[in-house]
Design a protein around this motif. Sequence first.
Motif, PDB file in Angstrom:
ATOM      1  N   GLN A 147     -18.762 -33.958  16.980  1.00 37.43           N
ATOM      2  CA  GLN A 147     -18.135 -34.302  15.713  1.00 37.43           C
ATOM      3  C   GLN A 147     -17.047 -35.348  15.944  1.00 37.43           C
ATOM      4  OE1 GLN A 147     -18.858 -32.647  12.614  1.00 37.43           O
ATOM      5  NE2 GLN A 147     -17.659 -34.326  11.741  1.00 37.43           N
ATOM      6  N   ARG A 148     -17.089 -36.449  15.176  1.00 39.83           N
ATOM      7  CA  ARG A 148     -15.963 -37.363  15.121  1.00 39.83           C
ATOM      8  C   ARG A 148     -15.011 -36.876  14.042  1.00 39.83           C
ATOM      9  NH1 ARG A 148     -19.822 -41.883  15.361  1.00 39.83           N
ATOM     10  NH2 ARG A 148     -19.854 -42.731  17.469  1.00 39.83           N
ATOM     11  N   GLY A 149     -13.724 -36.920  14.325  1.00 43.12           N
ATOM     12  CA  GLY A 149     -12.765 -36.390  13.369  1.00 43.12           C
ATOM     13  C   GLY A 149     -12.642 -34.891  13.505  1.00 43.12           C
ATOM     14  N   TRP A 150     -11.839 -34.314  12.648  1.00 44.50           N
ATOM     15  CA  TRP A 150     -11.514 -32.899  12.736  1.00 44.50           C
ATOM     16  C   TRP A 150     -11.632 -32.269  11.354  1.00 44.50           C
ATOM     17  CZ3 TRP A 150      -6.159 -30.731  14.724  1.00 44.50           C
ATOM     18  CH2 TRP A 150      -6.284 -29.362  14.973  1.00 44.50           C
ATOM     19  N   PRO A 151     -12.765 -31.695  11.019  1.00 39.14           N
ATOM     20  CA  PRO A 151     -12.916 -31.061   9.710  1.00 39.14           C
ATOM     21  C   PRO A 151     -11.919 -29.916   9.517  1.00 39.14           C
ATOM     22  CG  PRO A 151     -15.037 -31.313  10.800  1.00 39.14           C
ATOM     23  CD  PRO A 151     -13.994 -31.632  11.819  1.00 39.14           C
ATOM     24  N   VAL A 152     -11.512 -29.707   8.306  1.00 44.59           N
ATOM     25  CA  VAL A 152     -10.628 -28.588   7.967  1.00 44.59           C
ATOM     26  C   VAL A 152     -11.497 -27.397   7.602  1.00 44.59           C
ATOM     27  CG1 VAL A 152      -8.898 -27.728   6.354  1.00 44.59           C
ATOM     28  CG2 VAL A 152      -8.770 -30.080   7.187  1.00 44.59           C
ATOM     29  N   THR A 153     -11.386 -26.319   8.366  1.00 46.09           N
ATOM     30  CA  THR A 153     -12.144 -25.095   8.094  1.00 46.09           C
ATOM     31  C   THR A 153     -11.204 -23.899   8.211  1.00 46.09           C
ATOM     32  OG1 THR A 153     -12.776 -24.943  10.433  1.00 46.09           O
ATOM     33  CG2 THR A 153     -14.319 -26.052   8.959  1.00 46.09           C
ATOM     34  N   HIS A 154     -11.107 -23.122   7.157  1.00 46.72           N
ATOM     35  CA  HIS A 154     -10.348 -21.876   7.222  1.00 46.72           C
ATOM     36  C   HIS A 154     -10.673 -21.035   5.997  1.00 46.72           C
ATOM     37  CE1 HIS A 154      -7.505 -24.660   5.087  1.00 46.72           C
ATOM     38  NE2 HIS A 154      -7.475 -23.639   4.261  1.00 46.72           N
ATOM     39  N   TYR A 155     -10.246 -19.790   6.069  1.00 46.16           N
ATOM     40  CA  TYR A 155     -10.466 -18.846   4.976  1.00 46.16           C
ATOM     41  C   TYR A 155      -9.145 -18.661   4.242  1.00 46.16           C
ATOM     42  CZ  TYR A 155     -11.529 -14.418   2.609  1.00 46.16           C
ATOM     43  OH  TYR A 155     -11.715 -13.431   1.685  1.00 46.16           O
ATOM     44  N   GLY A 156      -9.145 -18.812   2.918  1.00 45.42           N
ATOM     45  CA  GLY A 156      -7.948 -18.586   2.131  1.00 45.42           C
ATOM     46  C   GLY A 156      -7.073 -19.822   2.029  1.00 45.42           C
ATOM     47  N   PRO A 157      -5.907 -19.702   1.346  1.00 43.48           N
ATOM     48  CA  PRO A 157      -5.026 -20.842   1.106  1.00 43.48           C
ATOM     49  C   PRO A 157      -4.217 -21.211   2.340  1.00 43.48           C
ATOM     50  CG  PRO A 157      -4.058 -18.848   0.194  1.00 43.48           C
ATOM     51  CD  PRO A 157      -5.423 -18.469   0.708  1.00 43.48           C
ATOM     52  N   VAL A 158      -3.671 -22.420   2.318  1.00 40.58           N
ATOM     53  CA  VAL A 158      -2.764 -22.869   3.378  1.00 40.58           C
ATOM     54  C   VAL A 158      -1.373 -22.299   3.094  1.00 40.58           C
ATOM     55  CG1 VAL A 158      -1.696 -24.880   4.460  1.00 40.58           C
ATOM     56  CG2 VAL A 158      -4.088 -24.976   3.726  1.00 40.58           C
ATOM     57  N   PRO A 159      -0.790 -21.556   4.042  1.00 42.60           N
ATOM     58  CA  PRO A 159       0.517 -20.955   3.776  1.00 42.60           C
ATOM     59  C   PRO A 159       1.631 -21.996   3.786  1.00 42.60           C
ATOM     60  CG  PRO A 159      -0.155 -20.498   6.019  1.00 42.60           C
ATOM     61  CD  PRO A 159      -1.324 -21.169   5.358  1.00 42.60           C
ATOM     62  N   LYS A 160       2.678 -21.733   3.051  1.00 44.74           N
ATOM     63  CA  LYS A 160       3.862 -22.592   3.031  1.00 44.74           C
ATOM     64  C   LYS A 160       4.766 -22.183   4.186  1.00 44.74           C
ATOM     65  CE  LYS A 160       7.766 -23.976   0.109  1.00 44.74           C
ATOM     66  NZ  LYS A 160       7.582 -25.415   0.209  1.00 44.74           N
ATOM     67  N   PHE A 161       5.180 -23.127   5.007  1.00 43.25           N
ATOM     68  CA  PHE A 161       6.047 -22.851   6.139  1.00 43.25           C
ATOM     69  C   PHE A 161       7.494 -22.738   5.664  1.00 43.25           C
ATOM     70  CE2 PHE A 161       8.594 -24.806   9.717  1.00 43.25           C
ATOM     71  CZ  PHE A 161       8.655 -23.635  10.464  1.00 43.25           C
TER      72      PHE A 161
END
Length: 215
Positions: free
Chosen positions: A29-43
């Motif tokens: 894969q070229r690049g870095w796909p975003v894969t995750h379950y659920g929302p992105v948490p706020k830091f």
Amino acid sequence: MGQPAERESGERDSQGVAQPELPPGQRLQRGWPVTHYGPVPKFRPERWEFRVFGATAGGEKHCWNHDEFTALPYTTVVADLHCVTKFSMLGAEWGGIPARTILDIAPPAPEVTHVMVWAEYGFSSNLRLTDFAADRTLFATHKDGELLTAEHGFPLRLIVPHLYAWKGPKWVRGVEYMTADRRGFWEERGYHNVGDPWKEQRYSYQEQPGEGPEL
């Protein structure tokens, strides 16, 4: 999302043995796909805490705030990332704190065999202690010299290069030392308990005796 390409990998297993180009069933894969379950948490740095708990050598819990944790000895590791969705990203430079540093500062009890890595929203991933303690297992804060983005796990994600990427959660908040194995979030949902990409250990139905928790 990038496009697949042809390239050889310099990946090695946990014993440092050179491996062939890509794990079976994977594509480059070229690049870095975003894969995750659920929302992105706020830091929220004022609330952020990294904990080591469970069967520690002294029975106590160890805690660091964000400034304390990121002040721990920093190193870089060049390693591949193999996603169970069948893409592989090769030769990334990861920067952060080695898992072995945490084991040295907050040692486990002698009877510990596994760890559970905990992340935001109660997400978890179980690892054998030997996988967690491998030379290139890293709590990453940077990739290729840049801070991780929120979508890719900022402020902290675990990198376990010799296992599928789901074994290295994003948004890590702590480690639990365990004296027996138990399944984490994806392992409870049908994914392989070990997750070795070179053996194509994708799903729990592939598990052999001794690869899963005792019932």
